[in-house]
Scaffold this motif. Structure first.
Motif, PDB file in Angstrom:
ATOM      1  N   UNK A   1       0.827  -1.209   0.000  1.00 14.37           N
ATOM      2  CA  UNK A   1       0.000   0.000   0.000  1.00 14.37           C
ATOM      3  C   UNK A   1       0.857   1.253   0.000  1.00 14.37           C
ATOM      4  N   UNK A   2       2.075   1.139   0.473  1.00  9.59           N
ATOM      5  CA  UNK A   2       2.990   2.282   0.502  1.00  9.59           C
ATOM      6  C   UNK A   2       4.318   1.845  -0.092  1.00  9.59           C
ATOM      7  N   UNK A   3       5.142   2.806  -0.457  1.00 13.51           N
ATOM      8  CA  UNK A   3       6.461   2.502  -1.035  1.00 13.51           C
ATOM      9  C   UNK A   3       7.492   2.231   0.056  1.00 13.51           C
ATOM     10  N   UNK A   4       7.222   1.280   0.934  1.00 12.51           N
ATOM     11  CA  UNK A   4       8.145   0.982   2.026  1.00 12.51           C
ATOM     12  C   UNK A   4       8.762  -0.407   1.889  1.00 12.51           C
ATOM     13  N   UNK A   5       8.643  -1.022   0.697  1.00  9.91           N
ATOM     14  CA  UNK A   5       9.219  -2.342   0.480  1.00  9.91           C
ATOM     15  C   UNK A   5       8.334  -3.481   0.948  1.00  9.91           C
ATOM     16  N   UNK A   6       7.118  -3.193   1.380  1.00  4.83           N
ATOM     17  CA  UNK A   6       6.226  -4.251   1.841  1.00  4.83           C
ATOM     18  C   UNK A   6       5.610  -4.996   0.653  1.00  4.83           C
ATOM     19  N   UNK A   7       4.961  -6.086   0.935  1.00  5.19           N
ATOM     20  CA  UNK A   7       4.320  -6.876  -0.111  1.00  5.19           C
ATOM     21  C   UNK A   7       2.804  -6.822   0.055  1.00  5.19           C
ATOM     22  N   UNK A   8       2.113  -7.163  -1.003  1.00  4.64           N
ATOM     23  CA  UNK A   8       0.649  -7.220  -0.983  1.00  4.64           C
ATOM     24  C   UNK A   8       0.238  -8.621  -1.421  1.00  4.64           C
ATOM     25  N   UNK A   9      -0.933  -9.049  -0.980  1.00  2.00           N
ATOM     26  CA  UNK A   9      -1.456 -10.366  -1.336  1.00  2.00           C
ATOM     27  C   UNK A   9      -2.646 -10.178  -2.263  1.00  2.00           C
ATOM     28  N   UNK A  10      -2.577 -10.815  -3.426  1.00  2.00           N
ATOM     29  CA  UNK A  10      -3.654 -10.783  -4.398  1.00  2.00           C
ATOM     30  C   UNK A  10      -4.392 -12.119  -4.298  1.00  2.00           C
ATOM     31  N   UNK A  11      -5.718 -12.068  -4.144  1.00  2.00           N
ATOM     32  CA  UNK A  11      -6.526 -13.288  -4.002  1.00  2.00           C
ATOM     33  C   UNK A  11      -7.518 -13.337  -5.151  1.00  2.00           C
ATOM     34  N   UNK A  12      -7.469 -14.407  -5.943  1.00  2.00           N
ATOM     35  CA  UNK A  12      -8.397 -14.603  -7.060  1.00  2.00           C
ATOM     36  C   UNK A  12      -9.219 -15.848  -6.805  1.00  2.00           C
ATOM     37  N   UNK A  13     -10.506 -15.797  -7.105  1.00  2.00           N
ATOM     38  CA  UNK A  13     -11.337 -16.993  -6.920  1.00  2.00           C
ATOM     39  C   UNK A  13     -11.887 -17.478  -8.233  1.00  2.00           C
TER      40      UNK A  13
END
Length: 73
Positions: free
Chosen positions: A61-73
């Motif tokens: 969500x921010x440019x801090x090097x974190x990751x996001x989880x994408x969930x597809x069904x």
């Protein structure tokens, strides 16, 4: 990652490719790609569980090097 008859590949987007390679003649093929999904970053890990597809991206969500989880069904 392989789930059933589909190979899921991550990079700048998430791609799903038919293991059989579609139909066609030599290098002219159709139907090999099942879907392509753009993401807000490069796709890292891909896994499946409970009928859903999960993929991590390097854009949180921010440019801090974190990751996001994408969930597809």
């Amino acid at each position: 990652m392989v789930v059933g008859d589909t190979v899921y590949v991550g990079d700048d987007r998430l791609r799903a490719i038919d293991i059989d390679g579609g139909v066609g003649f030599r290098s002219l093929r159709v139907g090999e790609q099942r879907f392509e999904r753009e993401t807000d970053g490069n796709v890292g890990f891909v896994t499946a569980a409970d009928g859903r597809l999960f993929a991590t991206t390097d854009a949180g969500w921010e440019d801090d090097g974190s990751t996001a989880l994408l969930v597809l069904s």
